[in-house]
Design a protein around this motif. Structure first.
Motif, short mmCIF file in Angstrom:
data_model
loop_
_atom_site.label_atom_id
_atom_site.label_comp_id
_atom_site.label_asym_id
_atom_site.label_seq_id
_atom_site.Cartn_x
_atom_site.Cartn_y
_atom_site.Cartn_z
N SER A 127 -0.08 -34.48 28.55
CA SER A 127 -0.29 -33.91 27.22
C SER A 127 -1.51 -34.54 26.55
N VAL A 128 -1.67 -35.84 26.71
CA VAL A 128 -2.80 -36.53 26.07
C VAL A 128 -4.12 -36.03 26.66
N GLY A 129 -4.19 -35.85 27.97
CA GLY A 129 -5.40 -35.33 28.60
C GLY A 129 -5.73 -33.94 28.12
N THR A 130 -4.70 -33.13 27.95
CA THR A 130 -4.90 -31.76 27.44
C THR A 130 -5.42 -31.78 26.01
N ILE A 131 -4.83 -32.64 25.19
CA ILE A 131 -5.25 -32.76 23.80
C ILE A 131 -6.70 -33.22 23.71
N ALA A 132 -7.06 -34.21 24.52
CA ALA A 132 -8.43 -34.73 24.52
C ALA A 132 -9.42 -33.65 24.92
N ALA A 133 -9.03 -32.78 25.85
CA ALA A 133 -9.95 -31.73 26.33
C ALA A 133 -10.09 -30.57 25.34
N LEU A 134 -9.01 -30.24 24.63
CA LEU A 134 -9.01 -29.00 23.84
C LEU A 134 -9.19 -29.19 22.33
N ALA A 150 -5.86 -28.02 10.91
CA ALA A 150 -4.57 -28.55 11.32
C ALA A 150 -3.77 -27.51 12.10
N LEU A 151 -3.93 -26.23 11.73
CA LEU A 151 -3.24 -25.15 12.44
C LEU A 151 -3.74 -25.04 13.87
N CYS A 152 -5.05 -25.06 14.05
CA CYS A 152 -5.64 -24.94 15.39
C CYS A 152 -5.27 -26.15 16.26
N VAL A 153 -5.36 -27.33 15.68
CA VAL A 153 -5.01 -28.54 16.44
C VAL A 153 -3.51 -28.55 16.74
N GLY A 154 -2.71 -28.07 15.80
CA GLY A 154 -1.27 -28.00 16.02
C GLY A 154 -0.91 -27.10 17.19
N ALA A 155 -1.68 -26.01 17.36
CA ALA A 155 -1.45 -25.11 18.49
C ALA A 155 -1.73 -25.83 19.81
N VAL A 156 -2.76 -26.66 19.83
CA VAL A 156 -3.09 -27.42 21.04
C VAL A 156 -2.00 -28.43 21.37
N VAL A 157 -1.57 -29.19 20.37
CA VAL A 157 -0.53 -30.20 20.60
C VAL A 157 0.78 -29.53 21.04
N SER A 158 1.10 -28.39 20.43
CA SER A 158 2.32 -27.67 20.81
C SER A 158 2.26 -27.26 22.29
N GLY A 159 1.14 -26.68 22.71
CA GLY A 159 1.00 -26.27 24.10
C GLY A 159 1.00 -27.46 25.05
N GLN A 390 0.19 -38.76 21.18
CA GLN A 390 -0.29 -37.39 21.12
C GLN A 390 -0.97 -37.07 19.79
N LEU A 391 -0.30 -37.37 18.69
CA LEU A 391 -0.89 -37.07 17.38
C LEU A 391 -2.02 -38.02 17.02
N LEU A 392 -1.93 -39.25 17.50
CA LEU A 392 -3.03 -40.19 17.25
C LEU A 392 -4.30 -39.72 17.98
N TYR A 393 -4.14 -39.27 19.23
CA TYR A 393 -5.29 -38.74 19.97
C TYR A 393 -5.82 -37.47 19.31
N ALA A 394 -4.92 -36.62 18.83
CA ALA A 394 -5.34 -35.37 18.22
C ALA A 394 -6.16 -35.62 16.96
N GLY A 397 -9.50 -37.19 17.98
CA GLY A 397 -10.38 -36.20 18.59
C GLY A 397 -11.00 -35.28 17.56
N ALA A 398 -10.21 -34.91 16.55
CA ALA A 398 -10.74 -34.06 15.48
C ALA A 398 -11.80 -34.81 14.67
N ALA A 399 -11.52 -36.09 14.39
CA ALA A 399 -12.48 -36.90 13.62
C ALA A 399 -13.80 -37.06 14.37
N ALA A 400 -13.71 -37.12 15.69
CA ALA A 400 -14.92 -37.32 16.51
C ALA A 400 -15.87 -36.13 16.42
#
Length: 438
Positions: A127-134, A150-159, A390-394, A397-400
């Motif tokens: 999940s963390v690798g997926t979050i980092a990529a997307l 937050a909606l778009c990132v939430g969709a990634v974390v959910s998937g 998961q949420l810390l990476y998300a 990643g968004a801040a980056a």
């Protein structure tokens, strides 16, 4: 059955006190590495029960650590790390992401992000690798469409949590299946039936939330289908029922072959990408922590069991639980509590797994169902904990890429983890999928 001793659970309490206490004090739930916390807990367990000799305690630890399921689980962790590191070095991650983006239907970007993240995490087992990529892609979609970040990132974390919970090479699936002694394909099928309604409902929710917003994204996403083949081979062969060790060796061989053929991996690099490490990505090195933790926890559980801790838990549960349905709810509560405490769903499964096994044996719950419940409820909480990886990476990643988001900002849009838990509770309460006694 003996009532057991509550004092035998002190080592687990010591670990949780260290982990949670230092997390609160230092505002960092990774301030105490889990492996160090469990080593301290093992020492505490060892110095309990003075009636037992040094040699008896060492024999108990060694027997627990050397358990067949524990050793097979560690071997699978190592092979999964080798495959993951090699496939990534061969360019598989970029190709999988770009392929998924290239087939995204126009106008459903957010729902598409959920599906893509599900596919990628199901393929890669992380999940963390997926979050980092997307997450950077999710932020880009937000900026281009005006949809909430937050909606778009939430969709990634959910998937990402969908695949993390189901993937044949996910460490959570491996741990859940091995601690319960069931085949991973059986656990997958049972698990998939439980979470499918949640996944469909999540997809519909994302469609409804964005139906009046133009979300078509234009871009060229280059990919090499050959680099995707190892992931597909692992997924298909696992679903066909091949032994997981054979599946991972096959995936490793294909990844090496593809990497050498395409020039992504040079001959002198191939052993390095398998091993991994600071300069070579994940690989086997990426599985060191969870492998050592699994061995330490097995030793701790061995001592806890010998000192009467497991008997105490079972006798306590028996006072409240009288039915199979109640036992399943007990497993759900147990796995949830441990994950909330440790913020690591694999570690939570390794800790709760042996206890859940005893509960399921006592009440006649099928191993594949217990494995599914363990994995589901730890994944539910892992997907929504603001201090989880998961949420810390998300948020990082968004801040980056220029979007300031806190983990708390993302939580309202984590529909899938919440619906997954609701779906599992419905299955338990209504006895759906249970084998009827003749």
């Amino acid at each position: 059955m003996e009532k057991g001793k509550a004092s035998a659970l002190v080592p687990i309490g010591v670990f949780l006190a260290l982990f949670i206490g230092c997390g609160v004090i230092f505002r960092d739930f990774y301030a105490v590495p889990a492996v160090v916390g469990f080593l301290i807990a093992l020492l505490v367990a060892f110095f309990q029960n003075r009636k037992r000799s040094f040699g008896e305690k060492m024999n108990t630890i060694a027997t627990g650590m050397g358990d067949q399921n524990v050793m097979i689980m560690c071997l699978v962790f190592i092979l999964a790390g080798a495959f993951s590191g090699t496939a990534q070095a061969a360019g598989g991650v970029d190709s999988v992401v770009n392929f998924a983006l290239s087939i995204m239907p126009p106008g459903v970007a957010v729902a598409g992000l959920f599906v893509i993240a599900s596919f990628i995490s199901l393929s890669m087992g992380t999940s963390v690798g997926t979050i980092a990529a997307l997450v950077p892609i999710a932020v880009g979609i937000s900026q281009k469409t005006g949809l909430a970040g937050a909606l778009c990132v939430g969709a990634v974390v959910s998937g990402a949590m969908f695949g993390d919970n189901l993937s044949m090479i996910s460490d959570t699936t491996i741990a859940a299946a091995r601690t319960q002694g069931c085949d991973m394909k059986d656990k997958f099928r049972e698990n998939f039936k439980i979470v499918l309604p949640a996944a469909v409902a999540t997809f519909v929710i994302f469609i409804v939330l964005t139906m009046n917003v133009p979300t078509e994204i234009h871009g060229i996403y280059e990919y090499d289908f050959l680099k995707i083949v190892p992931y597909l081979a692992v997924l298909v062969s696992a679903l066909c029922g091949l032994n997981v060790i054979i599946v991972l060796v096959l995936g490793l061989a294909l990844s090496l072959g593809v990497g050498l053929f395409t020039g992504m991996i040079l001959p002198q690099q191939m052993f390095g990408v398998i091993a991994g490490g600071p300069d070579g990505g994940g690989g086997i090195a990426g599985m060191y922590d969870i492998t050592v933790i699994s061995i330490l926890v097995a030793g701790i559980i061995g001592l806890v069991k010998a000192n009467g801790g497991i008997d105490f838990i079972l006798s306590s549960i028996r006072k409240v639980v009288k039915t199979k349905k109640g036992a399943q709810l007990g497993i759900a509560v147990l796995s949830s509590a441990v994950d909330i405490s440790t913020a690591n769903n694999t570690v939570a499964i390794v800790i709760a797994g042996p206890i859940a096994k005893d509960i399921s044996d006592e009440f006649g719950i099928e191993p594949k169902r217990t494995a599914s419940l363990l994995d589901i409820f730890t994944s539910v909480w892992q997907g929504i904990l603001p201090y989880g990886a998961q949420l810390l990476y998300a948020s990082a990643g968004a801040a980056a890429v220029g979007l300031a988001l806190t983990p708390v900002d993302i939580i309202p849009f984590l529909f899938y983890p919440i619906l997954m838990g609701i779906s599992a509770l419905i299955w338990i309460l209504f006895g759906i999928g249970e084998r009827k006694r003749i």
